[in-house]
Structures are given as structure tokens and as C-alpha cells.
Design a protein around this motif. Structure first.
Motif: not given
Length: 366
Positions: A225-229, A301-310, A103-113
Motif C-alpha cells: 500500500s502507498d498509505t502515507a501522510p 498516499g497520493r494527491l491530485v493537484a490543479f495548479v496554474p500553468p505558470e 485511520a490516521v493518514n486518511g483524516t490527516v490527508n483530508d485536512l491537508a487537501m
């Protein structure tokens, strides 16, 4: 925004009762289903249709139209991220976490995204008549501990009680706000051909952990579980460059659903290298035994990121220096080919389409 979808209770197996693998998979309902089915809460195509055909037309505003993990709002000269989510996991406590952590990590992570620094949360508890107060207290303590670990304050809340038989013990809804730094513009529409696709660590642990305890399965090793902020991890990435294009936490529907949502929102294609995706042996073995695809199994507790190649190597290095990004891996790239689609280069030299799942392989996992 898919989190608006709700899920109905899934009956737990009685101790010692025979286990039927058919119970682990949500049935694929007809697309013109006139009632809510479990698949509407699975984070896949049915969830997207529910939001797009029911909620979005009813609310109708450009802020909602972005359909990101959190809304970014200009308010009084500040840029705020705002998100809400409901948590209905069964069982309430599992290896590596609990309903309170989610309940905490899910919402914290949505904000962080959105690149925000999470600051405040609200909590709303829906309690079923007859649930033990000791259980409620244990969930509440987990919420408090997780909030302190994430560096956020639970500032307000609410409690409701429903009659016995009209709930499932404890449900928790959290909403949160955070501040988006100047110069940060992270949203799924910003994916560009050439972007490196990075996942922050091994996938599938949360979904398999929930399933193992709920169904009484043993795989020879405890899967936690990998749950984490992830707020601090995102801050470390932004310290390298503010020009991160997309962040998404692949919860319900897993990595596969998240990548499809990004591809469709941006009108670009995504190409994954199957052997590069970090799937732990215990997850691969469990999924192989049960006929599941780990790319669709939930993470918390995972994220996927799209980052400029450089910037990819520098961002990878910053992620790997953080405890929640130690397993960060480059798994593919954003391409101009096959816009709106995700394809996977297999270990045998072939290619397969990774489509948006219809529903959820494992119900009630977050």
C-alpha cells in the motif's frame, strides 16, 4: 463528504476455497434501490447520490454544501479545517500498512487537501465481542505510530463494544482539525481552464495490495500500500505558491472519481493523457488480469493537484524533492471544452470518456 457513506461487511474467502472473480466487483444496483447496497460506499455515483439526496437535505447548511474533503471554518479569528472518516478495511493488516495507519493518514490527508496543517485527531473504536485484545492493541499502536509520523496529537477518543456477529472485528473512526494558512483557498470549485493536473506518484497500489492479501492472490511480486501522510508534501507545495486551486486525495473511486468530482464542482472539463498517468507495472498487470481499470483503484498516499500553468514546473520540482512526491507527474490539464466531463487521450490517438463509477470495483479497501 462521500466518506459519510457506509459499507457492509464483505465475506472473506476461506483458505483454500476456489476464488470467484465475480466476488471482486460490486454489482451495479438499480438507481432506485430502496436499501443500502455496497455500491453506496464505493466513492462513485451511488455514494454521491446518497450524500446529495439523504444527508445534505437533512443537514442543509452552506458549510456542508461545498462537499470537500474537509470543511474550512472561521472560528475565533482562525481558519480551521475539520474532517471525519470511518475505516472498515479487511484485512486489518496488509503489506505497507494497517487499519491504524489508514485511520490516521486518511483524516490527516483530508485536512491537508484544504491546505491545512493537521494538528489534532480524535479516535473512536468499535470493537466486536470476541476480538483478541492483542489485535486491538496492535491497531492502537499503529494509530499512535502513524500520528507521531504525521506530526499530529491524538487528543481524545471513545470505545464501544458490539455483540459478536454485529461487527467485523475492529472499526475505527477518526476526526481531525488543522489550521489553514492565510491566503490559501483550495477547493474543487476553483479549477480553471488552463490549470495543470498533477498526480503525486504511481496510482493503484493500495487497492491492489488489499485485494492481493484478501483474496490470496499472487502476482509474482509483493505489492505494498502507498498509505502515507501528505501534510508535509502539501506544505512544500504551498511554499512555492499559495495559489494552488484544487487538491484531492483519490481514495475510494480512485483518480477517476476524484477528477470527475472536481470537473462537476467547477463546471470545467479535464483532459488526461493516458500514457502520462503513472501506473506501476505490477498494478497494470494485476488490473489487466482481473479486468479492472487502474484509474478507479483506490490510493491512500497520493494527491491530485490543479495548479496554474505558470506555477506547474516549480510545484512539480518541489513535489519531486519530497519523499511522498518523488514520482509526481503532469498528467493533463483543465479545459473549457466538455464542462463537467473528464476525457482521456489514449495511446492510440483516440479519446474516451472517463465517467464517474457507479460503485466500487473493490469493496472494503479503506
Amino acid at each position: 463528504m462521500a466518506d459519510l457513506a457506509t459499507e457492509a461487511p464483505h465475506p472473506a474467502a476461506e483458505p483454500g476455497a476456489p476464488v470467484d472473480p465475480a466476488d471482486w466487483t460490486c454489482p451495479a444496483p438499480l438507481r432506485d434501490q430502496p436499501v443500502v447496497v455496497m455500491g453506496h460506499g464505493g466513492g462513485g455515483a451511488l455514494s454521491a447520490e446518497l450524500v446529495e439526496q439523504v444527508f445534505a437535505p437533512a443537514y442543509g447548511n452552506p458549510t456542508l454544501a461545498a462537499l470537500a474533503d474537509s470543511a474550512v471554518l472561521d472560528l475565533g479569528g482562525a481558519r480551521l479545517a475539520f474532517s471525519t472518516d470511518s475505516y472498515v478495511v479487511r484485512p486489518l493488516f496488509f503489506p505497507g500498512g494497517s487499519l491504524g495507519d489508514l485511520a490516521v493518514n486518511g483524516t490527516v490527508n483530508d485536512l491537508a487537501m484544504s491546505g491545512a496543517r493537521p494538528a489534532y485527531l480524535s479516535t473512536a473504536f468499535i470493537l466486536e465481542e470476541g476480538v483478541e485484545l492483542a489485535v486491538v492493541a496492535r491497531v492502537a499502536r499503529a494509530v499512535g505510530e502513524a500520528a507521531r509520523a504525521a506530526g499530529v496529537t491524538v487528543a481524545t477518543g471513545d470505545t464501544k463494544v458490539v455483540e459478536s456477529g454485529h461487527g467485523d472485528g475492529v472499526y475505527v473512526t477518526t476526526a481531525g482539525v488543522g489550521v489553514v494558512p492565510d491566503g490559501v483557498d483550495i477547493r474543487p470549485q476553483r479549477a480553471r481552464p488552463g490549470d495543470a493536473v498533477i498526480v503525486s506518484g504511481p496510482i493503484g497500489l493500495h487497492g491492489v495490495a488489499i485485494m492481493s492479501v484478501r483474496e490470496g492472490l499472487e502476482f509474482g511480486v509483493e505489492i505494498a500500500s502507498d498509505t502515507a501522510p501528505l501534510g508535509d508534501l502539501v506544505a512544500a507545495m504551498l511554499a512555492v505558491t499559495k495559489d494552488i486551486h484544487v487538491l484531492r486525495d483519490p481514495t475510494r473511486g480512485g483518480l477517476g472519481a476524484s477528477l470527475n468530482e472536481i470537473a462537476r464542482a467547477s463546471g470545467t472539463g479535464v483532459r488526461l493523457r493516458e500514457r502520462a498517468v503513472p501506473v506501476p507495472d505490477e498494478v497494470a498487470n494485476a488490473c489487466g488480469f482481473l479486468g479492472l481499470d487502474p484509474l478507479y483503484v483506490a490510493n491512500e498516499g497520493r494527491l491530485v493537484a490543479f495548479v496554474p500553468p505558470e506555477q506547474a514546473e516549480a510545484v512539480l520540482a518541489a513535489m519531486r524533492a519530497h519523499p511522498h512526491g518523488a514520482g509526481a507527474t503532469l498528467i493533463g490539464e483543465c479545459v473549457a471544452d466538455h464542462p463537467g466531463m473528464v476525457v482521456v487521450a489514449t495511446g492510440l490517438g483516440g479519446t474516451r470518456v472517463l465517467d464517474l463509477p457507479l460503485g466500487e470495483q473493490l469493496p472494503r479497501i479503506c
